[in-house]
Motif scaffolding. Structure first.
Motif, mmCIF file in Angstrom:
data_model
loop_
_atom_site.group_PDB
_atom_site.id
_atom_site.type_symbol
_atom_site.label_atom_id
_atom_site.label_comp_id
_atom_site.label_asym_id
_atom_site.label_seq_id
_atom_site.Cartn_x
_atom_site.Cartn_y
_atom_site.Cartn_z
ATOM 1 N N MET A 57 3.827 24.971 -7.556
ATOM 2 C CA MET A 57 3.965 24.941 -6.100
ATOM 3 C C MET A 57 3.096 23.857 -5.472
ATOM 4 O O MET A 57 3.527 23.172 -4.546
ATOM 5 C CB MET A 57 3.619 26.307 -5.499
ATOM 6 N N VAL A 58 1.881 23.675 -5.982
ATOM 7 C CA VAL A 58 0.997 22.643 -5.435
ATOM 8 C C VAL A 58 1.574 21.252 -5.696
ATOM 9 O O VAL A 58 1.615 20.401 -4.808
ATOM 10 C CB VAL A 58 -0.428 22.781 -6.029
ATOM 11 N N VAL A 59 2.053 21.022 -6.926
ATOM 12 C CA VAL A 59 2.609 19.711 -7.270
ATOM 13 C C VAL A 59 3.884 19.441 -6.472
ATOM 14 O O VAL A 59 4.075 18.344 -5.932
ATOM 15 C CB VAL A 59 2.876 19.623 -8.795
ATOM 16 N N ALA A 60 4.765 20.435 -6.372
ATOM 17 C CA ALA A 60 6.007 20.254 -5.613
ATOM 18 C C ALA A 60 5.711 20.009 -4.135
ATOM 19 O O ALA A 60 6.349 19.161 -3.496
ATOM 20 C CB ALA A 60 6.903 21.472 -5.784
ATOM 21 N N THR A 61 4.742 20.724 -3.586
ATOM 22 C CA THR A 61 4.366 20.527 -2.188
ATOM 23 C C THR A 61 3.803 19.129 -1.960
ATOM 24 O O THR A 61 4.133 18.472 -0.962
ATOM 25 C CB THR A 61 3.330 21.588 -1.763
ATOM 26 N N LEU A 62 2.983 18.655 -2.884
ATOM 27 C CA LEU A 62 2.425 17.312 -2.771
ATOM 28 C C LEU A 62 3.524 16.249 -2.826
ATOM 29 O O LEU A 62 3.535 15.315 -2.030
ATOM 30 C CB LEU A 62 1.405 17.070 -3.878
ATOM 31 N N LEU A 63 4.476 16.413 -3.734
ATOM 32 C CA LEU A 63 5.584 15.455 -3.831
ATOM 33 C C LEU A 63 6.421 15.433 -2.560
ATOM 34 O O LEU A 63 6.738 14.369 -2.029
ATOM 35 C CB LEU A 63 6.465 15.790 -5.036
ATOM 36 N N VAL A 64 6.793 16.600 -2.080
ATOM 37 C CA VAL A 64 7.620 16.672 -0.872
ATOM 38 C C VAL A 64 6.867 16.130 0.336
ATOM 39 O O VAL A 64 7.430 15.389 1.152
ATOM 40 C CB VAL A 64 8.103 18.120 -0.632
ATOM 41 N N ALA A 65 5.584 16.455 0.464
ATOM 42 C CA ALA A 65 4.793 15.966 1.598
ATOM 43 C C ALA A 65 4.698 14.443 1.578
ATOM 44 O O ALA A 65 4.819 13.799 2.621
ATOM 45 C CB ALA A 65 3.404 16.586 1.565
ATOM 46 N N CYS A 66 4.502 13.879 0.405
ATOM 47 C CA CYS A 66 4.398 12.420 0.296
ATOM 48 C C CYS A 66 5.724 11.752 0.657
ATOM 49 O O CYS A 66 5.761 10.779 1.409
ATOM 50 C CB CYS A 66 3.986 12.047 -1.115
ATOM 51 N N ILE A 67 6.812 12.287 0.170
ATOM 52 C CA ILE A 67 8.124 11.703 0.437
ATOM 53 C C ILE A 67 8.478 11.817 1.919
ATOM 54 O O ILE A 67 8.914 10.850 2.547
ATOM 55 C CB ILE A 67 9.195 12.358 -0.442
ATOM 56 N N VAL A 68 8.273 12.993 2.507
ATOM 57 C CA VAL A 68 8.607 13.190 3.916
ATOM 58 C C VAL A 68 7.694 12.357 4.816
ATOM 59 O O VAL A 68 8.120 11.846 5.849
ATOM 60 C CB VAL A 68 8.541 14.684 4.288
ATOM 61 N N CYS A 69 6.452 12.168 4.406
ATOM 62 C CA CYS A 69 5.516 11.371 5.197
ATOM 63 C C CYS A 69 6.008 9.940 5.372
ATOM 64 O O CYS A 69 5.854 9.358 6.442
ATOM 65 C CB CYS A 69 4.163 11.383 4.512
ATOM 66 N N PHE A 70 6.612 9.378 4.350
ATOM 67 C CA PHE A 70 7.003 7.979 4.415
ATOM 68 C C PHE A 70 8.478 7.760 4.733
ATOM 69 O O PHE A 70 8.861 6.692 5.166
ATOM 70 C CB PHE A 70 6.643 7.266 3.121
ATOM 71 N N THR A 71 9.316 8.762 4.529
ATOM 72 C CA THR A 71 10.729 8.580 4.850
ATOM 73 C C THR A 71 11.106 9.244 6.157
ATOM 74 O O THR A 71 12.135 8.922 6.735
ATOM 75 C CB THR A 71 11.630 9.144 3.738
ATOM 76 N N GLY A 72 10.320 10.191 6.613
ATOM 77 C CA GLY A 72 10.632 10.904 7.848
ATOM 78 C C GLY A 72 11.545 12.084 7.565
ATOM 79 O O GLY A 72 12.072 12.251 6.470
ATOM 80 N N THR A 73 11.700 12.903 8.557
ATOM 81 C CA THR A 73 12.577 14.062 8.403
ATOM 82 C C THR A 73 14.000 13.612 8.679
ATOM 83 O O THR A 73 14.341 13.261 9.805
ATOM 84 C CB THR A 73 12.175 15.184 9.376
ATOM 85 N N ILE A 74 14.823 13.598 7.662
ATOM 86 C CA ILE A 74 16.184 13.099 7.822
ATOM 87 C C ILE A 74 17.181 14.228 8.024
ATOM 88 O O ILE A 74 18.369 14.004 8.079
ATOM 89 C CB ILE A 74 16.613 12.243 6.614
ATOM 90 N N GLY A 75 16.681 15.445 8.150
ATOM 91 C CA GLY A 75 17.581 16.581 8.329
ATOM 92 C C GLY A 75 18.400 16.485 9.610
ATOM 93 O O GLY A 75 19.538 16.922 9.657
ATOM 94 N N PRO A 91 0.817 -1.226 0.000
ATOM 95 C CA PRO A 91 0.000 0.000 0.000
ATOM 96 C C PRO A 91 0.850 1.275 0.000
ATOM 97 O O PRO A 91 0.499 2.248 -0.664
ATOM 98 C CB PRO A 91 -0.822 -0.105 1.286
ATOM 99 N N ILE A 92 1.967 1.253 0.721
ATOM 100 C CA ILE A 92 2.847 2.419 0.741
ATOM 101 C C ILE A 92 3.481 2.631 -0.620
ATOM 102 O O ILE A 92 3.508 3.746 -1.156
ATOM 103 C CB ILE A 92 3.920 2.267 1.840
ATOM 104 N N VAL A 93 3.996 1.546 -1.201
ATOM 105 C CA VAL A 93 4.622 1.640 -2.523
ATOM 106 C C VAL A 93 3.602 2.105 -3.560
ATOM 107 O O VAL A 93 3.905 2.922 -4.434
ATOM 108 C CB VAL A 93 5.258 0.283 -2.907
ATOM 109 N N THR A 94 2.374 1.602 -3.466
ATOM 110 C CA THR A 94 1.321 1.996 -4.395
ATOM 111 C C THR A 94 0.993 3.479 -4.263
ATOM 112 O O THR A 94 0.821 4.178 -5.269
ATOM 113 C CB THR A 94 0.056 1.159 -4.147
ATOM 114 N N LEU A 95 0.920 3.975 -3.036
ATOM 115 C CA LEU A 95 0.613 5.391 -2.819
ATOM 116 C C LEU A 95 1.720 6.284 -3.362
ATOM 117 O O LEU A 95 1.443 7.290 -4.033
ATOM 118 C CB LEU A 95 0.385 5.661 -1.335
ATOM 119 N N ILE A 96 2.966 5.929 -3.089
ATOM 120 C CA ILE A 96 4.085 6.731 -3.588
ATOM 121 C C ILE A 96 4.129 6.686 -5.108
ATOM 122 O O ILE A 96 4.319 7.712 -5.773
ATOM 123 C CB ILE A 96 5.404 6.250 -2.967
ATOM 124 N N THR A 97 3.945 5.514 -5.698
ATOM 125 C CA THR A 97 3.961 5.377 -7.153
ATOM 126 C C THR A 97 2.805 6.151 -7.775
ATOM 127 O O THR A 97 2.981 6.810 -8.813
ATOM 128 C CB THR A 97 3.876 3.891 -7.546
#
Length: 112
Positions: free
Chosen positions: A63-81, A15-21
């Motif tokens: 901006m909307v598309v970039a925000t959606l991409l970043v939000a999805c990636i950070v949601c599943f990978t966590g904040t690695i900063g 399900p996670i892979v499907t959502l990211i894809t």
């Protein structure tokens, strides 16, 4: 699901892979369709407008598309900063998760 310690493929599920894809499959084509407009906007707003680009709409969509991409990636990978911050001060290169590493900084070049 938040992977604070980094990505672990053993914890990944379909399900996670499907959502990211799915998110990538929706967002990447949108950005590709707007690539010409974004390239023209690099020459300035007036130039883009004179070539028929709706600058305001392109900015909002991008901006909307970039925000959606970043939000999805950070949601599943966590904040690695926090884990990848390097501090160069007093001749020491310090990783927040590692011990101190002796280093020198000469002419904008770090030697470890």
């Amino acid at each position: 699901m938040n992977y604070e310690d980094g990505w672990d493929f053993n914890k990944a599920s379909w399900p996670i892979v499907t959502l990211i894809t799915g998110t990538l499959a929706c967002c990447v084509p949108l950005l590709m369709m707007k690539s010409w407009d974004l390239n023209v906007m690099g020459g300035g707003d007036e130039t883009a407008t004179s070539l028929g680009v709706n600058v305001r709409r392109v900015r909002i969509v991008t901006m909307v598309v970039a925000t959606l991409l970043v939000a999805c990636i950070v949601c599943f990978t966590g904040t690695i900063g926090d884990t990848s911050v390097l501090d160069i001060s007093d001749g020491l290169l310090v990783d927040t998760w590692a011990e101190e590493i002796l280093s020198t900084w000469i002419n904008d070049e770090v030697t470890v």
